[in-house]
Scaffold this motif. Structure first.
Motif, PDB file in Angstrom:
ATOM      1  N   CYS A 209       0.852  -1.197   0.000  1.00 59.59           N
ATOM      2  CA  CYS A 209       0.000   0.000   0.000  1.00 59.59           C
ATOM      3  C   CYS A 209       0.881   1.238   0.000  1.00 59.59           C
ATOM      4  O   CYS A 209       1.357   1.673   1.050  1.00 59.59           O
ATOM      5  CB  CYS A 209      -0.918  -0.012   1.209  1.00 59.59           C
ATOM      6  SG  CYS A 209      -1.894  -1.521   1.314  1.00 59.59           S
ATOM      7  N   SER A 210       1.111   1.817  -1.158  1.00 66.64           N
ATOM      8  CA  SER A 210       2.059   2.911  -1.293  1.00 66.64           C
ATOM      9  C   SER A 210       1.426   4.285  -1.177  1.00 66.64           C
ATOM     10  O   SER A 210       2.126   5.290  -1.173  1.00 66.64           O
ATOM     11  CB  SER A 210       2.776   2.806  -2.650  1.00 66.64           C
ATOM     12  OG  SER A 210       1.823   2.830  -3.709  1.00 66.64           O
ATOM     13  N   GLU A 211       0.091   4.353  -1.123  1.00 63.71           N
ATOM     14  CA  GLU A 211      -0.591   5.645  -1.047  1.00 63.71           C
ATOM     15  C   GLU A 211      -0.172   6.362   0.239  1.00 63.71           C
ATOM     16  O   GLU A 211      -0.348   5.855   1.345  1.00 63.71           O
ATOM     17  CB  GLU A 211      -2.109   5.443  -1.037  1.00 63.71           C
ATOM     18  CG  GLU A 211      -2.911   6.721  -1.171  1.00 63.71           C
ATOM     19  CD  GLU A 211      -2.893   7.286  -2.574  1.00 63.71           C
ATOM     20  OE1 GLU A 211      -3.151   8.491  -2.714  1.00 63.71           O
ATOM     21  OE2 GLU A 211      -2.620   6.528  -3.522  1.00 63.71           O
ATOM     22  N   PRO A 212       0.418   7.589   0.146  1.00 67.56           N
ATOM     23  CA  PRO A 212       0.868   8.295   1.352  1.00 67.56           C
ATOM     24  C   PRO A 212      -0.305   8.819   2.169  1.00 67.56           C
ATOM     25  O   PRO A 212      -1.412   9.004   1.661  1.00 67.56           O
ATOM     26  CB  PRO A 212       1.706   9.448   0.791  1.00 67.56           C
ATOM     27  CG  PRO A 212       1.135   9.704  -0.567  1.00 67.56           C
ATOM     28  CD  PRO A 212       0.714   8.351  -1.087  1.00 67.56           C
ATOM     29  N   VAL A 213      -0.049   9.072   3.445  1.00 70.39           N
ATOM     30  CA  VAL A 213      -1.040   9.634   4.349  1.00 70.39           C
ATOM     31  C   VAL A 213      -0.489  10.926   4.928  1.00 70.39           C
ATOM     32  O   VAL A 213       0.641  10.968   5.413  1.00 70.39           O
ATOM     33  CB  VAL A 213      -1.381   8.648   5.482  1.00 70.39           C
ATOM     34  CG1 VAL A 213      -2.181   9.333   6.582  1.00 70.39           C
ATOM     35  CG2 VAL A 213      -2.165   7.465   4.944  1.00 70.39           C
ATOM     36  N   GLU A 214      -1.296  11.993   4.861  1.00 72.38           N
ATOM     37  CA  GLU A 214      -0.896  13.273   5.432  1.00 72.38           C
ATOM     38  C   GLU A 214      -1.597  13.473   6.763  1.00 72.38           C
ATOM     39  O   GLU A 214      -2.816  13.345   6.863  1.00 72.38           O
ATOM     40  CB  GLU A 214      -1.243  14.422   4.484  1.00 72.38           C
ATOM     41  CG  GLU A 214      -0.788  15.783   5.004  1.00 72.38           C
ATOM     42  CD  GLU A 214      -1.018  16.907   4.021  1.00 72.38           C
ATOM     43  OE1 GLU A 214      -1.969  17.682   4.215  1.00 72.38           O
ATOM     44  OE2 GLU A 214      -0.244  17.000   3.035  1.00 72.38           O
ATOM     45  N   GLY A 270      -2.374  -2.199   8.329  1.00 70.80           N
ATOM     46  CA  GLY A 270      -1.672  -2.852   7.229  1.00 70.80           C
ATOM     47  C   GLY A 270      -1.299  -1.912   6.105  1.00 70.80           C
ATOM     48  O   GLY A 270      -1.093  -2.332   4.969  1.00 70.80           O
ATOM     49  N   HIS A 271      -1.192  -0.638   6.417  1.00 67.53           N
ATOM     50  CA  HIS A 271      -0.760   0.357   5.433  1.00 67.53           C
ATOM     51  C   HIS A 271       0.761   0.441   5.441  1.00 67.53           C
ATOM     52  O   HIS A 271       1.380   0.437   6.506  1.00 67.53           O
ATOM     53  CB  HIS A 271      -1.363   1.714   5.787  1.00 67.53           C
ATOM     54  CG  HIS A 271      -0.897   2.845   4.931  1.00 67.53           C
ATOM     55  ND1 HIS A 271       0.207   3.598   5.242  1.00 67.53           N
ATOM     56  CD2 HIS A 271      -1.382   3.338   3.763  1.00 67.53           C
ATOM     57  CE1 HIS A 271       0.379   4.526   4.305  1.00 67.53           C
ATOM     58  NE2 HIS A 271      -0.580   4.379   3.405  1.00 67.53           N
ATOM     59  N   THR A 272       1.372   0.494   4.262  1.00 66.66           N
ATOM     60  CA  THR A 272       2.838   0.505   4.200  1.00 66.66           C
ATOM     61  C   THR A 272       3.401   1.722   3.483  1.00 66.66           C
ATOM     62  O   THR A 272       4.578   1.755   3.139  1.00 66.66           O
ATOM     63  CB  THR A 272       3.341  -0.765   3.489  1.00 66.66           C
ATOM     64  OG1 THR A 272       2.762  -0.834   2.178  1.00 66.66           O
ATOM     65  CG2 THR A 272       2.978  -2.012   4.280  1.00 66.66           C
ATOM     66  N   GLY A 273       2.559   2.733   3.231  1.00 68.41           N
ATOM     67  CA  GLY A 273       3.034   3.935   2.548  1.00 68.41           C
ATOM     68  C   GLY A 273       3.705   4.911   3.490  1.00 68.41           C
ATOM     69  O   GLY A 273       3.883   4.649   4.683  1.00 68.41           O
TER      70      GLY A 273
END
Length: 332
Positions: A209-214, A270-273
């Motif tokens: 999961c490459s979508e970044p989080v701000e 499980g986010h990996t970004g």
């Protein structure tokens, strides 16, 4: 307290109220009373008094409030001040007038001054300025605390206030415009994971999961979090015991930085970004840790670890969102 005592839980459909309802049912209490906001407007004094004169509860637990995070407090200061004062004042006054056996008022750790010494002791109340980003809600809750204290002092009645730290759990608010930090983080990492998965036509569970989080702020403020079912157990404890004081902190006595919390939630979801921090957004109070020694000395202590509580909360969120088939919770 008898198991057939008439117990009215104001706000019984919310995160806190529903947890209290479940905890009381599990203990065998069989005469619980609840009304939705459509059935009873707690801001309306006449409606509240008519309800009390019809039901005559033995116990009132005030878990009703208008709540929200920094954004909601900043955007709706009048509603956060007035709605909460009307709700609690009507409940407290009606409870006094019909002579309920016990009144339990639930507030928030934001009642304490922004720069008070850490950990926060009950006696620090009203010793300094509040955090500006949630002062409207805090001022309302302070008036509730003082009203209960005044009743206990003047009339000798069993009116007490429990001040929980930051709460989370099933039935939390995951709306990014109005939620608190922990459910907001769950929602942000979950949405980023789903968005990243949907970009590829492959099995989503296997996709990095490459979508970044701000995220807002610097990530450096420290916060304490309490699983809502632990708070419910504290309420049951206060119901079944006559506590000598009028104000008690309820928490775990442990805190962590928002950055550490974010990494923990990211792992569970499980986010990996990447995580990007927007330092132009406010941090709020630098630290807010409760001294819970009064409740500990009275005989109650929280039992759910933060990681276990977040996992249970995310499981509930997935079930509600209908997303359980889309993503999988990572295991320890």
């Amino acid at each position: 307290m008898k198991t057939n005592s008439r117990i009215y839980i104001a706000g019984h459909r919310g995160m806190v109220g529903s947890a209290i309802w479940r905890a009381l049912e599990a203990k065998g209490y069989s005469n619980l009373i609840g009304r939705t906001s459509a059935e009873l407007d707690l801001r309306n004094q006449e409606e509240v008094m008519n309800f009390f004169h019809t039901e005559f509860p033995d116990v009132v637990i005030d878990a009703a409030a208008r709540v929200g995070g920094i954004l909601a407090n900043n955007n709706y200061p009048y509603q956060f001040l007035m709605d909460n004062m009307q709700i609690q004042n009507n409940l407290i006054d009606a409870s006094l007038k019909i002579d309920v056996q016990k009144f339990i008022f639930l507030g928030s750790s934001c009642i304490y001054p922004k720069l008070a010494p850490q950990p926060l002791k009950e006696e620090y109340l009203l010793t300094g300025p509040l955090e500006p980003t949630n002062e409207w809600y805090a001022i309302a809750k302070i008036t509730g605390v003082k009203a209960c204290e005044a009743i206990k002092h003047q009339f000798g009645k069993d009116f007490i206030s429990l001040m929980p730290t930051n709460l989370y759990g099933p039935h939390d608010n995951f709306d990014l415009n109005t939620s608190h930090v922990l459910p907001a983080l769950i929602r942000k990492f979950h949405d980023a994971k789903v968005k990243s998965n949907n970009k590829e036509n492959i099995e989503p569970v296997e996709l990095p999961c490459s979508e970044p989080v701000e995220l807002w702020g610097s990530g450096t403020p420290k916060r304490e979090f309490l699983y809502v079912e632990d708070l419910a157990e504290a309420v049951v404890f206060a119901l079944e015991n006559r506590l000598p004081g009028s104000l008690y902190n309820v928490g775990t006595g442990e805190d962590l930085t928002i950055q550490e919390l974010s990494v923990l939630i990211q792992k569970i979801v499980g986010h990996t970004g990447e995580i990007h921090w927007d330092s132009t957004k406010p941090d709020g109070t630098p630290r807010k840790l409760l001294d819970v020694s009064k409740m500990t000395d009275a005989g109650w202590k929280a039992k759910t670890s933060l990681e276990d509580g977040i996992r249970k909360t995310y499981q509930w969120f997935l079930a509600q969102e209908g997303a359980i088939k889309e993503v999988k919770i990572t295991q320890p």
